[in-house]
Scaffold this motif. Sequence first.
Motif, PDB file in Angstrom:
ATOM      1  N   GLU A   4       0.803  -1.217   0.000  1.00  0.00           N
ATOM      2  CA  GLU A   4       0.000   0.000   0.000  1.00  0.00           C
ATOM      3  C   GLU A   4       0.837   1.268   0.000  1.00  0.00           C
ATOM      4  O   GLU A   4       0.310   2.345   0.197  1.00  0.00           O
ATOM      5  CB  GLU A   4      -0.910   0.022   1.239  1.00  0.00           C
ATOM      6  N   SER A   5       2.134   1.146  -0.194  1.00  0.00           N
ATOM      7  CA  SER A   5       2.945   2.358  -0.093  1.00  0.00           C
ATOM      8  C   SER A   5       2.656   3.277  -1.277  1.00  0.00           C
ATOM      9  O   SER A   5       2.345   2.835  -2.384  1.00  0.00           O
ATOM     10  CB  SER A   5       4.432   2.014  -0.040  1.00  0.00           C
ATOM     11  N   THR A   6       2.767   4.563  -1.015  1.00  0.00           N
ATOM     12  CA  THR A   6       2.516   5.536  -2.071  1.00  0.00           C
ATOM     13  C   THR A   6       3.772   5.712  -2.917  1.00  0.00           C
ATOM     14  O   THR A   6       4.871   5.287  -2.533  1.00  0.00           O
ATOM     15  CB  THR A   6       2.139   6.903  -1.467  1.00  0.00           C
ATOM     16  N   GLU A   7       3.584   6.375  -4.025  1.00  0.00           N
ATOM     17  CA  GLU A   7       4.714   6.595  -4.925  1.00  0.00           C
ATOM     18  C   GLU A   7       5.790   7.443  -4.253  1.00  0.00           C
ATOM     19  O   GLU A   7       6.987   7.189  -4.388  1.00  0.00           O
ATOM     20  CB  GLU A   7       4.214   7.289  -6.186  1.00  0.00           C
ATOM     21  N   LEU A   8       5.353   8.432  -3.517  1.00  0.00           N
ATOM     22  CA  LEU A   8       6.318   9.296  -2.844  1.00  0.00           C
ATOM     23  C   LEU A   8       7.093   8.524  -1.787  1.00  0.00           C
ATOM     24  O   LEU A   8       8.306   8.690  -1.639  1.00  0.00           O
ATOM     25  CB  LEU A   8       5.604  10.504  -2.218  1.00  0.00           C
ATOM     26  N   GLU A   9       6.405   7.669  -1.073  1.00  0.00           N
ATOM     27  CA  GLU A   9       7.089   6.844  -0.074  1.00  0.00           C
ATOM     28  C   GLU A   9       8.153   5.985  -0.745  1.00  0.00           C
ATOM     29  O   GLU A   9       9.294   5.907  -0.268  1.00  0.00           O
ATOM     30  CB  GLU A   9       6.084   5.950   0.668  1.00  0.00           C
TER      31      GLU A   9
ATOM     32  N   ARG B 179       7.628  -2.452  16.529  1.00  0.00           N
ATOM     33  CA  ARG B 179       8.377  -1.237  16.203  1.00  0.00           C
ATOM     34  C   ARG B 179       8.271  -0.915  14.722  1.00  0.00           C
ATOM     35  O   ARG B 179       8.165   0.253  14.331  1.00  0.00           O
ATOM     36  CB  ARG B 179       9.852  -1.389  16.589  1.00  0.00           C
ATOM     37  N   LEU B 180       8.299  -1.958  13.909  1.00  0.00           N
ATOM     38  CA  LEU B 180       8.182  -1.744  12.473  1.00  0.00           C
ATOM     39  C   LEU B 180       6.833  -1.121  12.139  1.00  0.00           C
ATOM     40  O   LEU B 180       6.738  -0.180  11.343  1.00  0.00           O
ATOM     41  CB  LEU B 180       8.369  -3.073  11.737  1.00  0.00           C
ATOM     42  N   ARG B 181       5.789  -1.641  12.756  1.00  0.00           N
ATOM     43  CA  ARG B 181       4.453  -1.103  12.491  1.00  0.00           C
ATOM     44  C   ARG B 181       4.393   0.375  12.893  1.00  0.00           C
ATOM     45  O   ARG B 181       3.924   1.221  12.133  1.00  0.00           O
ATOM     46  CB  ARG B 181       3.410  -1.922  13.259  1.00  0.00           C
ATOM     47  N   ARG B 182       4.912   0.681  14.066  1.00  0.00           N
ATOM     48  CA  ARG B 182       4.873   2.068  14.534  1.00  0.00           C
ATOM     49  C   ARG B 182       5.755   2.971  13.683  1.00  0.00           C
ATOM     50  O   ARG B 182       5.427   4.123  13.402  1.00  0.00           O
ATOM     51  CB  ARG B 182       5.299   2.140  15.997  1.00  0.00           C
ATOM     52  N   ALA B 183       6.889   2.416  13.253  1.00  0.00           N
ATOM     53  CA  ALA B 183       7.782   3.205  12.399  1.00  0.00           C
ATOM     54  C   ALA B 183       7.114   3.524  11.072  1.00  0.00           C
ATOM     55  O   ALA B 183       7.201   4.646  10.568  1.00  0.00           O
ATOM     56  CB  ALA B 183       9.088   2.449  12.166  1.00  0.00           C
ATOM     57  N   ARG B 184       6.443   2.544  10.518  1.00  0.00           N
ATOM     58  CA  ARG B 184       5.750   2.765   9.241  1.00  0.00           C
ATOM     59  C   ARG B 184       4.671   3.814   9.398  1.00  0.00           C
ATOM     60  O   ARG B 184       4.497   4.685   8.530  1.00  0.00           O
ATOM     61  CB  ARG B 184       5.129   1.461   8.750  1.00  0.00           C
ATOM     62  N   GLU B 185       3.936   3.728  10.478  1.00  0.00           N
ATOM     63  CA  GLU B 185       2.875   4.716  10.707  1.00  0.00           C
ATOM     64  C   GLU B 185       3.474   6.114  10.807  1.00  0.00           C
ATOM     65  O   GLU B 185       2.969   7.069  10.207  1.00  0.00           O
ATOM     66  CB  GLU B 185       2.121   4.398  12.016  1.00  0.00           C
ATOM     67  N   ALA B 186       4.557   6.228  11.538  1.00  0.00           N
ATOM     68  CA  ALA B 186       5.177   7.539  11.707  1.00  0.00           C
ATOM     69  C   ALA B 186       5.728   8.051  10.385  1.00  0.00           C
ATOM     70  O   ALA B 186       5.567   9.220  10.023  1.00  0.00           O
ATOM     71  CB  ALA B 186       6.295   7.446  12.751  1.00  0.00           C
ATOM     72  N   PHE B 187       6.368   7.159   9.647  1.00  0.00           N
ATOM     73  CA  PHE B 187       6.944   7.544   8.364  1.00  0.00           C
ATOM     74  C   PHE B 187       5.839   7.995   7.414  1.00  0.00           C
ATOM     75  O   PHE B 187       5.942   9.039   6.758  1.00  0.00           O
ATOM     76  CB  PHE B 187       7.714   6.360   7.777  1.00  0.00           C
ATOM     77  N   ARG B 188       4.807   7.229   7.362  1.00  0.00           N
ATOM     78  CA  ARG B 188       3.679   7.562   6.474  1.00  0.00           C
ATOM     79  C   ARG B 188       3.076   8.913   6.826  1.00  0.00           C
ATOM     80  O   ARG B 188       2.731   9.695   5.955  1.00  0.00           O
ATOM     81  CB  ARG B 188       2.585   6.503   6.600  1.00  0.00           C
TER      82      ARG B 188
END
Lengths: 239, 203
Positions: A4-9, B179-188
């Motif tokens: 589900e990652s976006t293009e920008l990601e 941690r991976l889940r939380r990191a992804r959320e933060a990154f997103r």
Amino acid sequence: MDGESTELERLLLSSVALERPGRKLHQRMRAGIGLAGSLATLKAAAAALSVAAVVTGVAVALVERGAAESNGVPREVPAVPARPTPPAEVNGVAGPSEGDAPTSEDPAWLQEDPAEKAPAEVAIAEPAARTVGSRAVQRAPAPAAPSDLRDQMRLLDRARTALRAGEPRRALSELARYSERYPRGAFGQEATVLRVEALKQSGQDSRASALARDFIEHHGDSPHVERVSDIAGSAKPSR
Amino acid sequence: MIVRGLPSIKRGMFRASALAVEGVEDVPSRDTAGKARLEQMFRAHHELIWRTLRRLGLAPESAADATQQAFLIAAERLDDIRLGSERAFLFGTAVRLARSAFRTSRRFQLEDDMDLRPDPNMRAEELTNRQRAREVADRILSRLDPDLLSVFILFELEGMSAPEISKLVGIPVGTVASRLRRAREAFRAEVAALETSMKGEKS
């Protein structure tokens, strides 16, 4: 990241995932660790290590270890599951390192005393450093204890920070402290290069170029040469 | 364990060995073996260590310096590093070096970091330039909690599996996953904020 990652990601992540240090930094790291110019020696020695073990028929574990590692095959840890070294072990001092005395097989940076080889540098360093430097040739250097190495790094870091802050005199004083404490220090080449840069920054052009030329003459194969070659040539009408 | 027994075995062995031809004795022989191992470690892991330090916020040259330091520390401790644990040792050392480096410079970096984009007027299309994209990515990553960041970069950038990360970092697999889940959320969330601001909806 996932489906589900976006293009920008994806763009941002790929921009950092592909980053590599580049040839100069690679060589600099190798040199700093003492691996520069010694690969052939290292490989030959590692191979000889394995051969010797087979010939004498002892230390089978050493043969497996030496051969596996020189061939790049990671060896399974026998019986004991591998685990990361916990922080306490890294920060604590396990004891003095063994086998660290410089020998004829060691890379040049470990043997040479920059204070001995660079007259300009001796003139600039504090008098005590010069005395210590001349004695260093006869004195058997002590194995580098972990705290020594860290202290060496700290001194050079302070010199580097001072240079970046535009305070070359402070850098030179840190470097003088380094030479005095560690006349045969592991970071001798880097200390010299920093000294060249500090001299240049402080306006001592002729001393900087003299030291730079001396460095190039004695460490022509060093990846640090590029950093000082401009300074080496700058005070002369021609190279 | 074998490591502890090696020194005495080696001393006996090398008196009669081919290496005697070079005049190499006990200490240099161990030193040579150590250098060979260090070389192997460097080849296998230096890029990972350098990239990790880069993502933890160090500039390329500083990351090279810290990589060098990590390997030198490993060289000191070589006899204590179990075979197969070299990467973990180096990684742990690198993380500590990065944190130590940022104790002095972090404040400056945070003040400088108020805008995610290096240039507030930067347009989205400029991100096609890899260098620009990297700068932005690093600024985003610098906003993540360090513990989350480590797991994130090992998984997303270095392609390690959760069990590998668990072994490398020294945390349970379940902790890696959370941690991976939380990191992804933060990154997103950070990237979403960036996209919003690039569309011209600045606050």
